[in-house]
Design a protein around this motif. Structure first.
Motif, mmCIF file in Angstrom:
data_model
loop_
_atom_site.group_PDB
_atom_site.id
_atom_site.type_symbol
_atom_site.label_atom_id
_atom_site.label_comp_id
_atom_site.label_asym_id
_atom_site.label_seq_id
_atom_site.Cartn_x
_atom_site.Cartn_y
_atom_site.Cartn_z
ATOM 1 N N ASP A 168 -7.159 -11.868 29.960
ATOM 2 C CA ASP A 168 -8.328 -12.733 29.853
ATOM 3 C C ASP A 168 -9.552 -11.924 30.261
ATOM 4 O OD1 ASP A 168 -8.267 -12.579 32.652
ATOM 5 O OD2 ASP A 168 -7.320 -14.552 32.885
ATOM 6 N N ALA A 169 -10.663 -12.587 30.498
ATOM 7 C CA ALA A 169 -11.911 -11.877 30.807
ATOM 8 C C ALA A 169 -11.854 -11.125 32.129
ATOM 9 C CB ALA A 169 -13.082 -12.858 30.807
ATOM 10 N N THR A 170 -10.925 -11.483 33.010
ATOM 11 C CA THR A 170 -10.824 -10.797 34.305
ATOM 12 C C THR A 170 -9.864 -9.614 34.279
ATOM 13 O OG1 THR A 170 -9.041 -12.218 35.134
ATOM 14 C CG2 THR A 170 -11.309 -12.973 35.485
ATOM 15 N N THR A 171 -8.935 -9.597 33.343
ATOM 16 C CA THR A 171 -7.936 -8.527 33.318
ATOM 17 C C THR A 171 -8.135 -7.536 32.178
ATOM 18 O OG1 THR A 171 -6.447 -9.967 32.038
ATOM 19 C CG2 THR A 171 -6.166 -9.928 34.443
ATOM 20 N N ILE A 172 -8.897 -7.921 31.159
ATOM 21 C CA ILE A 172 -9.037 -7.041 29.999
ATOM 22 C C ILE A 172 -9.865 -5.795 30.323
ATOM 23 C CG2 ILE A 172 -11.143 -8.068 28.985
ATOM 24 C CD1 ILE A 172 -9.635 -7.914 26.243
ATOM 25 N N GLY A 173 -10.843 -5.925 31.223
ATOM 26 C CA GLY A 173 -11.655 -4.781 31.614
ATOM 27 C C GLY A 173 -10.847 -3.702 32.321
ATOM 28 N N PRO A 174 -10.093 -4.059 33.370
ATOM 29 C CA PRO A 174 -9.247 -3.051 34.015
ATOM 30 C C PRO A 174 -8.238 -2.413 33.060
ATOM 31 C CG PRO A 174 -9.487 -4.964 35.435
ATOM 32 C CD PRO A 174 -10.130 -5.323 34.128
ATOM 33 N N ALA A 175 -7.718 -3.192 32.111
ATOM 34 C CA ALA A 175 -6.775 -2.627 31.149
ATOM 35 C C ALA A 175 -7.468 -1.598 30.261
ATOM 36 C CB ALA A 175 -6.152 -3.734 30.306
ATOM 37 N N ARG A 176 -8.696 -1.892 29.839
ATOM 38 C CA ARG A 176 -9.439 -0.923 29.032
ATOM 39 C C ARG A 176 -9.757 0.326 29.841
ATOM 40 N NH1 ARG A 176 -9.959 1.983 24.733
ATOM 41 N NH2 ARG A 176 -12.087 2.608 24.257
ATOM 42 N N ALA A 177 -10.160 0.141 31.084
ATOM 43 C CA ALA A 177 -10.477 1.285 31.939
ATOM 44 C C ALA A 177 -9.260 2.179 32.155
ATOM 45 C CB ALA A 177 -11.017 0.795 33.283
ATOM 46 N N ALA A 178 -8.063 1.577 32.085
ATOM 47 C CA ALA A 178 -6.827 2.338 32.252
ATOM 48 C C ALA A 178 -6.419 3.069 30.977
ATOM 49 C CB ALA A 178 -5.699 1.411 32.703
ATOM 50 N N GLY A 179 -7.154 2.824 29.883
ATOM 51 C CA GLY A 179 -6.892 3.562 28.651
ATOM 52 C C GLY A 179 -6.267 2.769 27.526
#
Length: 288
Positions: free
Chosen positions: A238-249
């Motif tokens: 969701d909007a809170t977890t998608i950013g960290p996932a993108r930052a992880a590659g």
């Protein structure tokens, strides 16, 4: 029909028709029996078309990344054509389907008829996640129904590399998925034979689970070791977890509730893509 990034699907068919005509004219002069060379040409042209189609769809998926992939499990199946059109208008370019068998995971969902129905309504790539005990049994029917990417679970097979190779021979792109508690080492033998790794951030087939941050560690490791491999994440996005996932590659983000439980697909997908853009990992040049 809703068109997606894979407009070259028709181009692949056109090239195959041209190639078939050329082969027919060449082989007709070779002295072979008519039925023999017709069968050979049909088999060869079918194989070539499958290879071209697979490459075209993989290119479309790569070109779409980083991308939100709506998980159709929560869509309105009474208006499948309308749902596909709304998702495309909202910016979706790849669709994700979760296939469950009630054995490998406790739930059951849809199978080939839904994939086939979707293919009639869209040219967008169909990313099919096989949460089933015997992926090889249903792989070819899924390909025939219109799947562009087939992802099987490493936990479901004895030899992941062999399974990946057999599925690829069916003329489709291949992914492998692993659950949160499954170590990355279980993938080592098949990484050279696949196009994508699906990192599960919840246990496959169980609802109501919280996002497991171990998925981020796996994404970072895979991105570091395999910079060109497509990476996908599924579960609690969701909007809170998608950013960290993108930052992880991560490249591809499977999203269900954060789209389908919203009134406006456009604003839901935009909010997610904005978070992706805000967390783009730095390129090599930017790091120096």
């Amino acid at each position: 029909m809703v068109s997606g990034a894979i407009d070259n699907r028709s181009d692949a068919r056109s090239m195959c028709c041209t190639l078939t005509a050329l082969l027919n004219s060449v082989v007709a002069e070779s002295g072979l029996k008519r039925t023999d060379w017709q069968n050979a040409v049909a088999k060869f042209s079918g194989l070539i078309e499958n290879v071209w189609m697979a490459r075209a769809s993989l290119e479309a998926i790569r070109n779409a990344a980083p991308a939100v992939l709506p998980s159709l499990l929560l869509c309105d199946f009474g208006d499948l054509k309308g749902e596909v059109a709304k998702l495309h208008d909202a910016g979706a370019r790849v669709l994700h389907l979760d296939v469950m068998d009630g054995h490998f995971v406790p739930n059951m969902t849809y199978a080939m008829p839904i994939v086939e129905g979707l293919r009639r309504h869209t040219d967008m790539p169909l990313d099919v996640h096989l949460m089933i005990s015997d992926p090889l049994k249903y792989a070819k029917p899924m390909v025939d129904a219109g799947a562009d990417m087939l992802t099987f679970h490493v936990e479901a097979v004895r030899n992941a590399a062999e399974t990946a190779d057999l599925i690829r021979q069916m003329g489709v792109n291949v992914g492998v998925a692993l659950n949160p508690e499954t170590p990355l080492a279980s993938l080592r033998e098949c990484l050279a034979d696949i196009d994508m790794v699906l990192v599960m951030s919840v246990e496959a087939g169980f609802g109501g689970q919280k996002f497991n941050p171990i998925a981020l560690e796996k994404l970072r490791t895979l991105r570091s070791e395999f910079p060109d491999l497509l990476l996908e994440i599924d579960g609690g996005i969701d909007a809170t977890t998608i950013g960290p996932a993108r930052a992880a590659g991560c490249d591809l983000f499977v999203v269900g509730s954060a789209i389908f439980k919203k009134h406006d697909y456009n604003s839901a997908i935009k909010a997610l893509t904005d978070e992706i853009a805000a967390n783009d990992p730095p390129t090599t040049g930017e790091e120096n």
